[in-house]
Write a protein that holds these residues in place. Structure first.
Motif, PDB file in Angstrom:
ATOM      1  N   UNK A 277       0.841  -1.199   0.000  1.00  0.00           N
ATOM      2  CA  UNK A 277       0.000   0.000   0.000  1.00  0.00           C
ATOM      3  C   UNK A 277       0.877   1.251   0.000  1.00  0.00           C
ATOM      4  N   UNK A 278       0.252   2.392  -0.189  1.00  0.00           N
ATOM      5  CA  UNK A 278       0.980   3.665  -0.131  1.00  0.00           C
ATOM      6  C   UNK A 278       1.555   3.913   1.264  1.00  0.00           C
ATOM      7  N   UNK A 279       0.943   3.355   2.283  1.00  0.00           N
ATOM      8  CA  UNK A 279       1.480   3.485   3.632  1.00  0.00           C
ATOM      9  C   UNK A 279       2.877   2.865   3.713  1.00  0.00           C
ATOM     10  N   UNK A 280       3.073   1.727   3.066  1.00  0.00           N
ATOM     11  CA  UNK A 280       4.384   1.084   3.088  1.00  0.00           C
ATOM     12  C   UNK A 280       5.412   1.920   2.317  1.00  0.00           C
ATOM     13  N   UNK A 281       4.990   2.551   1.242  1.00  0.00           N
ATOM     14  CA  UNK A 281       5.896   3.437   0.501  1.00  0.00           C
ATOM     15  C   UNK A 281       6.340   4.589   1.402  1.00  0.00           C
ATOM     16  N   UNK A 282       5.387   5.175   2.128  1.00  0.00           N
ATOM     17  CA  UNK A 282       5.734   6.258   3.050  1.00  0.00           C
ATOM     18  C   UNK A 282       6.756   5.777   4.087  1.00  0.00           C
ATOM     19  N   UNK A 283       6.523   4.614   4.673  1.00  0.00           N
ATOM     20  CA  UNK A 283       7.407   4.110   5.730  1.00  0.00           C
ATOM     21  C   UNK A 283       8.841   3.940   5.240  1.00  0.00           C
ATOM     22  N   UNK A 284       8.995   3.489   3.983  1.00  0.00           N
ATOM     23  CA  UNK A 284      10.329   3.169   3.476  1.00  0.00           C
ATOM     24  C   UNK A 284      10.969   4.313   2.695  1.00  0.00           C
ATOM     25  N   UNK A 285      10.265   5.415   2.527  1.00  0.00           N
ATOM     26  CA  UNK A 285      10.846   6.543   1.810  1.00  0.00           C
ATOM     27  C   UNK A 285      12.007   7.125   2.623  1.00  0.00           C
ATOM     28  N   UNK A 286      13.211   7.187   2.056  1.00  0.00           N
ATOM     29  CA  UNK A 286      14.371   7.636   2.827  1.00  0.00           C
ATOM     30  C   UNK A 286      14.519   9.153   2.894  1.00  0.00           C
ATOM     31  N   UNK A 287      13.648   9.892   2.197  1.00  0.00           N
ATOM     32  CA  UNK A 287      13.846  11.329   2.055  1.00  0.00           C
ATOM     33  C   UNK A 287      12.879  12.157   2.908  1.00  0.00           C
ATOM     34  N   UNK A 288      12.541  11.702   4.103  1.00  0.00           N
ATOM     35  CA  UNK A 288      11.601  12.448   4.953  1.00  0.00           C
ATOM     36  C   UNK A 288      12.270  13.704   5.515  1.00  0.00           C
ATOM     37  N   UNK A 289      11.472  14.770   5.677  1.00  0.00           N
ATOM     38  CA  UNK A 289      11.995  16.018   6.238  1.00  0.00           C
ATOM     39  C   UNK A 289      11.903  15.994   7.770  1.00  0.00           C
ATOM     40  N   UNK A 290      12.171  17.144   8.395  1.00  0.00           N
ATOM     41  CA  UNK A 290      12.217  17.186   9.861  1.00  0.00           C
ATOM     42  C   UNK A 290      10.858  16.912  10.507  1.00  0.00           C
ATOM     43  N   UNK A 291       9.781  17.076   9.736  1.00  0.00           N
ATOM     44  CA  UNK A 291       8.432  16.779  10.240  1.00  0.00           C
ATOM     45  C   UNK A 291       7.929  15.420   9.785  1.00  0.00           C
ATOM     46  N   UNK A 292       8.862  14.623   9.273  1.00  0.00           N
ATOM     47  CA  UNK A 292       8.539  13.269   8.807  1.00  0.00           C
ATOM     48  C   UNK A 292       7.551  13.267   7.643  1.00  0.00           C
ATOM     49  N   UNK A 293       7.638  14.294   6.811  1.00  0.00           N
ATOM     50  CA  UNK A 293       6.877  14.335   5.571  1.00  0.00           C
ATOM     51  C   UNK A 293       7.771  13.898   4.416  1.00  0.00           C
ATOM     52  N   UNK A 294       7.191  13.195   3.436  1.00  0.00           N
ATOM     53  CA  UNK A 294       7.923  12.764   2.243  1.00  0.00           C
ATOM     54  C   UNK A 294       7.126  13.176   1.020  1.00  0.00           C
TER      55      UNK A 294
END
Length: 360
Positions: A277-294
């Protein structure tokens, strides 16, 4: 050791990745991370230790054009097309016929096309260990992922005694396969240390697999033999269409793995996720910012945390909304809470019901 052959299963529709995943361009052909699509990354991973001419793909004939585009490194005769989807056992059986013609005792490694896997060296060592068991014990081997959480979205495999025949990775006899559990049951599985996630990766001799089909799914075996007789002839396509449309739709887990008595598990400790799911993509995205947004594309996050936006070529602003997923693809936009990402398949069902096929 026998020659190794890889079969990549690439016929899925990936409905939980709508709107990026469409009938004409389903999940396995999408580039999620890095520069390769999921199927290209899977081929590259196996090509580290299996030659291209021994890598096969089974898909459906509606994906022929995009499959050929994305797998140009493979011989075209290694691309096998189902007339209609019939779940994993017939698909693997069909591909096994092609491998068996040239190497009936070869080792066949079966893998989904659309999973995330990291630690390629450890992955290779794990597959090599599975191949050793398949060779020396005539076993049907599966890769079990060591669970790091009580996930309810995976099937589980319970292990028995450890098997030691000189392989490099821990391996076990299999006691049983269990369906996706509820949270309390999943927690008990993890606490026991006796259960692994079912990764859907299988390793066996082609001959051992076909013997299992003959024993546990005799009707399918008889149909496969009729198809095998026509491979390489002008009648192949016609016979395949006629027979394949009538075979039962059955998974390899239900048809073989849950019934056979020569099933083993090799412990998989490499990074793995089925990207369901898209949730799993979010979890594994290595480029999150300081607020954990990708994000992908031009995105403004204002008073927003723990969110994911995919909108290349667009500007998207998200204001005052935490834990959301936004995906823009062409003329479609998805907005959902992260904890509802699994429900996107219901949206696809509604689109189908309304006959809005242009959005599928």
């Amino acid at each position: 050791m026998s020659n190794k052959h890889c079969l990549i299963m690439a016929g899925g529709s990936g409905t939980r990745f709508w709107p990026r995943s469409r009938k004409a361009n389903p999940k396995q052909f999408l580039t999620i991370f890095g520069n390769e699509s999921l199927i290209q990354a899977t081929i590259s991973r196996f090509a580290n230790f299996i030659p291209d001419e021994s890598i096969y793909v089974v898909s459906n004939k509606g994906q022929k054009e995009i499959l050929e585009q994305q797998t140009s490194r493979l011989p075209k005769e290694n691309l096998i097309y189902e007339p209609v989807g019939k779940n994993t056992l017939p698909a693997i059986g069909l591909a096994a016929l092609f491998i068996a013609k040239n190497d009936p005792d070869g080792i066949m490694i079966v893998s989904p096309a659309d999973h995330l896997t990291q630690n390629d060296q450890l992955f290779q060592e794990t597959i090599e260990s599975a191949a050793k068991i398949a060779e020396e014990k005539n076993g049907i081997v599966t890769i079990g992922i060591t669970p790091n959480a009580p996930a309810t979205g995976y099937g589980y495999i319970e292990i028995g005694n450890e098997i030691k025949i000189g392989q490099t990775i821990k391996s076990f006899a299999v006691n049983r396969f269990v369906e996706k559990p509820n949270l309390a049951t999943a927690q008990s599985y993890v606490d026991s240390g006796k259960f692994f996630w079912n990764a859907g990766i299988f390793v066996f001799k082609v001959s051992v697999f076909l013997e299992a089909v003959q024993k546990y799914a005799p009707n399918l075996y008889a149909d496969l033999q009729k198809i095998a007789e026509t491979i390489g002839t002008a009648n192949y396509g016609q016979v395949l269409d006629k027979i394949y449309n009538q075979v039962d739709s059955i998974s390899i887990d239900y048809g073989i793995m849950e019934k056979a008595d020569n099933v083993f598990l090799v412990q998989g400790d490499f990074v793995w996720n089925d990207l369901g799911s898209w949730e799993e993509v979010y979890k594994y995205d290595p480029q999150k910012d300081e607020n954990q947004n990708a994000h992908v594309g031009e995105v403004i996050f204002q008073d927003t945390k723990n969110s994911y936006v995919y909108a290349p070529g667009s500007l998207v602003a998200v204001v005052g909304m935490d834990d959301v997923i936004v995906v823009k693809d062409g003329d479609t936009i998805l907005v959902c809470k992260r904890d509802q990402a699994e429900e996107i398949k219901g949206v696809v069902g509604e689109i189908t019901k309304r006959k809005l096929d242009q959005y599928l």
